[in-house]
Design a protein around this motif. Structure first.
Motif, PDB file in Angstrom:
ATOM      1  N   PRO A  61       0.984  -0.944  -0.116  1.00  0.00           N
ATOM      2  CA  PRO A  61       0.675  -0.365  -0.319  1.00  0.00           C
ATOM      3  C   PRO A  61       0.556   1.284  -0.434  1.00  0.00           C
ATOM      4  O   PRO A  61       2.562   0.957   0.405  1.00  0.00           O
ATOM      5  CB  PRO A  61      -1.035  -0.388   0.983  1.00  0.00           C
ATOM      6  N   GLU A  62       0.549   2.064  -0.466  1.00  0.00           N
ATOM      7  CA  GLU A  62       1.009   3.116  -0.586  1.00  0.00           C
ATOM      8  C   GLU A  62       0.178   4.488  -0.758  1.00  0.00           C
ATOM      9  O   GLU A  62      -0.868   5.043  -1.079  1.00  0.00           O
ATOM     10  CB  GLU A  62       1.746   3.445  -2.713  1.00  0.00           C
ATOM     11  N   VAL A  63       0.905   5.579   0.843  1.00  0.00           N
ATOM     12  CA  VAL A  63       0.626   6.614   0.988  1.00  0.00           C
ATOM     13  C   VAL A  63       1.204   8.076  -0.061  1.00  0.00           C
ATOM     14  O   VAL A  63       2.240   8.113   0.772  1.00  0.00           O
ATOM     15  CB  VAL A  63       0.547   6.724   2.152  1.00  0.00           C
ATOM     16  N   ARG A  90      -3.787   4.586  -1.630  1.00  0.00           N
ATOM     17  CA  ARG A  90      -4.660   4.011  -0.918  1.00  0.00           C
ATOM     18  C   ARG A  90      -5.248   5.377   0.026  1.00  0.00           C
ATOM     19  O   ARG A  90      -6.511   5.834   0.342  1.00  0.00           O
ATOM     20  CB  ARG A  90      -3.625   3.367   0.317  1.00  0.00           C
ATOM     21  N   ALA A  91      -4.308   6.939  -0.048  1.00  0.00           N
ATOM     22  CA  ALA A  91      -4.866   7.937   0.625  1.00  0.00           C
ATOM     23  C   ALA A  91      -3.177   9.152   0.006  1.00  0.00           C
ATOM     24  O   ALA A  91      -2.142   8.501  -0.272  1.00  0.00           O
ATOM     25  CB  ALA A  91      -4.776   7.983   2.084  1.00  0.00           C
ATOM     26  N   VAL A  92      -4.113  10.334  -0.324  1.00  0.00           N
ATOM     27  CA  VAL A  92      -3.066  11.463  -0.357  1.00  0.00           C
ATOM     28  C   VAL A  92      -2.745  12.050   0.861  1.00  0.00           C
ATOM     29  O   VAL A  92      -3.733  12.986   1.113  1.00  0.00           O
ATOM     30  CB  VAL A  92      -3.109  11.896  -1.152  1.00  0.00           C
ATOM     31  N   VAL A  93      -2.061  12.615   1.608  1.00  0.00           N
ATOM     32  CA  VAL A  93      -1.790  13.097   3.130  1.00  0.00           C
ATOM     33  C   VAL A  93      -1.669  14.996   1.645  1.00  0.00           C
ATOM     34  O   VAL A  93      -0.329  15.175   1.458  1.00  0.00           O
ATOM     35  CB  VAL A  93      -0.336  13.273   3.617  1.00  0.00           C
ATOM     36  N   MET A  94      -2.576  16.014   2.158  1.00  0.00           N
ATOM     37  CA  MET A  94      -2.675  16.883   0.836  1.00  0.00           C
ATOM     38  C   MET A  94      -2.047  18.437   2.124  1.00  0.00           C
ATOM     39  O   MET A  94      -2.816  18.552   3.437  1.00  0.00           O
ATOM     40  CB  MET A  94      -3.869  17.337   0.358  1.00  0.00           C
ATOM     41  N   LEU A 101      -8.183  14.475  -6.538  1.00  0.00           N
ATOM     42  CA  LEU A 101      -8.199  13.855  -5.390  1.00  0.00           C
ATOM     43  C   LEU A 101      -9.749  12.774  -5.345  1.00  0.00           C
ATOM     44  O   LEU A 101     -10.409  11.938  -5.353  1.00  0.00           O
ATOM     45  CB  LEU A 101      -7.972  13.904  -4.406  1.00  0.00           C
ATOM     46  N   GLU A 102     -10.703  13.892  -5.874  1.00  0.00           N
ATOM     47  CA  GLU A 102     -12.699  13.009  -5.887  1.00  0.00           C
ATOM     48  C   GLU A 102     -12.475  12.495  -6.254  1.00  0.00           C
ATOM     49  O   GLU A 102     -13.264  12.186  -6.420  1.00  0.00           O
ATOM     50  CB  GLU A 102     -12.808  15.256  -4.902  1.00  0.00           C
ATOM     51  N   GLU A 103     -12.306  13.299  -7.923  1.00  0.00           N
ATOM     52  CA  GLU A 103     -12.880  12.913  -9.020  1.00  0.00           C
ATOM     53  C   GLU A 103     -12.240  11.379  -9.179  1.00  0.00           C
ATOM     54  O   GLU A 103     -12.428  10.112  -9.957  1.00  0.00           O
ATOM     55  CB  GLU A 103     -11.885  13.526 -10.101  1.00  0.00           C
ATOM     56  N   TYR A 104     -10.162  10.835  -8.701  1.00  0.00           N
ATOM     57  CA  TYR A 104     -10.092   9.691  -9.016  1.00  0.00           C
ATOM     58  C   TYR A 104     -10.438   8.706  -7.945  1.00  0.00           C
ATOM     59  O   TYR A 104      -9.991   7.704  -7.432  1.00  0.00           O
ATOM     60  CB  TYR A 104      -9.101   9.543  -8.824  1.00  0.00           C
ATOM     61  N   GLY A 105     -11.175   9.564  -6.605  1.00  0.00           N
ATOM     62  CA  GLY A 105     -11.684   8.871  -5.818  1.00  0.00           C
ATOM     63  C   GLY A 105     -10.587   8.608  -4.265  1.00  0.00           C
ATOM     64  O   GLY A 105     -10.865   7.787  -3.688  1.00  0.00           O
ATOM     65  N   VAL A 106      -9.604   9.142  -4.389  1.00  0.00           N
ATOM     66  CA  VAL A 106      -8.458   8.806  -3.290  1.00  0.00           C
ATOM     67  C   VAL A 106      -8.880   9.548  -1.850  1.00  0.00           C
ATOM     68  O   VAL A 106      -8.773  11.081  -1.832  1.00  0.00           O
ATOM     69  CB  VAL A 106      -7.119   9.828  -3.853  1.00  0.00           C
ATOM     70  N   PRO A 107      -9.457   8.721  -1.201  1.00  0.00           N
ATOM     71  CA  PRO A 107      -9.103   9.664   0.283  1.00  0.00           C
ATOM     72  C   PRO A 107      -7.894  10.452   0.237  1.00  0.00           C
ATOM     73  O   PRO A 107      -7.251  10.269   0.255  1.00  0.00           O
ATOM     74  CB  PRO A 107      -8.858   8.109   1.393  1.00  0.00           C
ATOM     75  N   THR A 108      -8.412  11.493   1.109  1.00  0.00           N
ATOM     76  CA  THR A 108      -7.953  12.660   1.295  1.00  0.00           C
ATOM     77  C   THR A 108      -7.774  13.275   2.829  1.00  0.00           C
ATOM     78  O   THR A 108      -8.531  12.888   3.440  1.00  0.00           O
ATOM     79  CB  THR A 108      -8.255  13.956   0.333  1.00  0.00           C
ATOM     80  N   VAL A 138      -3.854   8.390   8.756  1.00  0.00           N
ATOM     81  CA  VAL A 138      -3.254   6.853   8.103  1.00  0.00           C
ATOM     82  C   VAL A 138      -3.070   6.072   7.984  1.00  0.00           C
ATOM     83  O   VAL A 138      -3.876   5.026   6.966  1.00  0.00           O
ATOM     84  CB  VAL A 138      -1.739   7.350   7.428  1.00  0.00           C
ATOM     85  N   GLU A 139      -3.713   5.628   8.915  1.00  0.00           N
ATOM     86  CA  GLU A 139      -3.416   4.168   9.513  1.00  0.00           C
ATOM     87  C   GLU A 139      -5.187   3.616   9.184  1.00  0.00           C
ATOM     88  O   GLU A 139      -5.200   2.920   8.741  1.00  0.00           O
ATOM     89  CB  GLU A 139      -3.322   4.247  10.959  1.00  0.00           C
ATOM     90  N   MET A 140      -6.227   5.033   9.222  1.00  0.00           N
ATOM     91  CA  MET A 140      -7.400   4.698   9.175  1.00  0.00           C
ATOM     92  C   MET A 140      -7.668   4.498   8.112  1.00  0.00           C
ATOM     93  O   MET A 140      -8.239   3.361   7.578  1.00  0.00           O
ATOM     94  CB  MET A 140      -8.613   5.974   9.950  1.00  0.00           C
ATOM     95  N   ALA A 141      -6.922   5.705   7.234  1.00  0.00           N
ATOM     96  CA  ALA A 141      -6.899   4.796   5.275  1.00  0.00           C
ATOM     97  C   ALA A 141      -6.722   3.526   5.326  1.00  0.00           C
ATOM     98  O   ALA A 141      -7.344   2.992   4.075  1.00  0.00           O
ATOM     99  CB  ALA A 141      -6.448   6.127   4.752  1.00  0.00           C
ATOM    100  N   LEU A 142      -5.736   3.234   5.514  1.00  0.00           N
ATOM    101  CA  LEU A 142      -4.902   1.679   5.092  1.00  0.00           C
ATOM    102  C   LEU A 142      -6.051   0.671   5.441  1.00  0.00           C
ATOM    103  O   LEU A 142      -6.117  -0.184   4.642  1.00  0.00           O
ATOM    104  CB  LEU A 142      -4.003   1.434   5.932  1.00  0.00           C
ATOM    105  N   ASP A 143      -6.596   1.421   6.175  1.00  0.00           N
ATOM    106  CA  ASP A 143      -7.580  -0.196   7.342  1.00  0.00           C
ATOM    107  C   ASP A 143      -8.710  -0.419   6.469  1.00  0.00           C
ATOM    108  O   ASP A 143      -9.157  -0.712   6.064  1.00  0.00           O
ATOM    109  CB  ASP A 143      -7.809   0.699   8.822  1.00  0.00           C
ATOM    110  N   ASP A 144      -9.335   1.322   6.051  1.00  0.00           N
ATOM    111  CA  ASP A 144     -10.525   1.636   5.723  1.00  0.00           C
ATOM    112  C   ASP A 144     -10.651   0.592   3.995  1.00  0.00           C
ATOM    113  O   ASP A 144     -11.449  -0.026   3.307  1.00  0.00           O
ATOM    114  CB  ASP A 144     -10.925   2.795   5.036  1.00  0.00           C
ATOM    115  N   ALA A 145      -8.885   0.586   3.695  1.00  0.00           N
ATOM    116  CA  ALA A 145      -9.287   0.038   2.514  1.00  0.00           C
ATOM    117  C   ALA A 145      -9.028  -1.870   2.158  1.00  0.00           C
ATOM    118  O   ALA A 145      -8.516  -2.350   0.645  1.00  0.00           O
ATOM    119  CB  ALA A 145      -7.904   0.327   1.249  1.00  0.00           C
ATOM    120  N   THR A 146      -9.100  -1.829   2.532  1.00  0.00           N
ATOM    121  CA  THR A 146      -8.803  -3.712   3.638  1.00  0.00           C
ATOM    122  C   THR A 146      -9.857  -4.358   2.624  1.00  0.00           C
ATOM    123  O   THR A 146     -10.917  -3.319   2.941  1.00  0.00           O
ATOM    124  CB  THR A 146      -8.235  -3.704   4.781  1.00  0.00           C
ATOM    125  N   PRO A 147      -9.850  -4.674   1.639  1.00  0.00           N
ATOM    126  CA  PRO A 147     -11.032  -5.176   1.151  1.00  0.00           C
ATOM    127  C   PRO A 147     -11.695  -6.192   2.327  1.00  0.00           C
ATOM    128  O   PRO A 147     -11.879  -7.198   3.040  1.00  0.00           O
ATOM    129  CB  PRO A 147     -10.503  -6.083   0.265  1.00  0.00           C
TER     130      PRO A 147
END
Ligand code: GTP
Ligand code: MG
Length: 202
Positions: free
Chosen positions: A24-26, A107-111, A130-137, A188-197
């Protein structure tokens, strides 16, 4: 996040050169000089894993770093620096869009936003992509140490107005005091958890 090992992986401008990895990548985004590289160094508790610079616009590549062989952290090229040649400026949009659109590991972008600055077109453009491509921000207001605590609420108003985001969407951060570091890691960890299928519900 317990930091065990960190290393530079590689730089790239186009997908063919992104590291082959299923980790996974942030990614970290924001205008030139906003403090992306400084924030990354604080996140991984290294003084200079990522090169910081008092000459804005130096990092014009997508830089990939490994953390614990668990996660990739990505320093995205900054934008909005007046002295960058036009040819480089023109590459920025397609380079970032292609990355956001095509990188399946993301998995997420820190903006990042600078507490002293009003967001500009490129910042809002970035939020739109970020919204268009559905990347959690994960929006962060950095350089908080530059403004005294009792002036902060007033100071961040233009950022809330321009982005249309509520105050509690932002984490206040300072690379000097390290204020906000733990909260960013939690998000960041929440975003990684949310992304778990999850189990398919349909
Ligand atoms: N006071 C203060 N200075 C900071 C903070 N974060 C970064 N800086 C300073 O701001 C300057 C730019 O920081 P960088 O981390 O290199 O910024 P960047 O966003 O990576 O810049 P580019 O790579 O050019 O896009 C450096 O001089 C940093 O020391 C902060 O939280 N507080
Ligand atoms: Mg940088």
């Amino acid at each position: 996040m317990h930091i065990k090992t960190t290393s530079f992986v590689k730089s790239a401008t186009k997908p063919a050169n992104y590291p082959e990895s299923s980790l996974p990548e942030v990614a970290f985004a924001g205008r030139s000089n906003v403090g992306k590289s400084s924030l990354l160094n604080v996140m991984v508790q290294r003084k200079s894993l990522v090169r910081t610079s008092s000459t804005p616009g130096r990092t014009q590549l997508i830089n990939f770093f490994d953390l614990n062989e668990e996660l990739l952290l990505v320093d995205l090229p900054g934008y909005g620096f007046a002295k960058v040649p036009m040819s480089v400026k023109k590459q920025w949009g397609p380079m970032i869009r292609t990355y956001l659109q095509s990188r399946e590991n993301l998995r997420a972008v820190v903006m990042l936003f600078d507490i002293r600055r009003v967001p500009r077109d490129e910042d809002l453009q970035m939020l739109d992509w970020l919204e268009e491509y559905g990347v959690p921000t994960i929006p962060v207001i950095t350089k908080a140490d530059k403004i005294s605590r009792n002036r902060r609420k007033q100071q961040i108003k233009p950022i809330l107005e321009a982005t249309g985001l509520p105050e509690d969407a932002f984490t206040l951060f300072s690379a000097l005091s390290k204020e906000g570091r733990d909260e960013i890691w939690e998000r960041v960890e929440m975003a990684l958890d949310d992304a778990t299928p999850l189990d398919d519900e349909d």
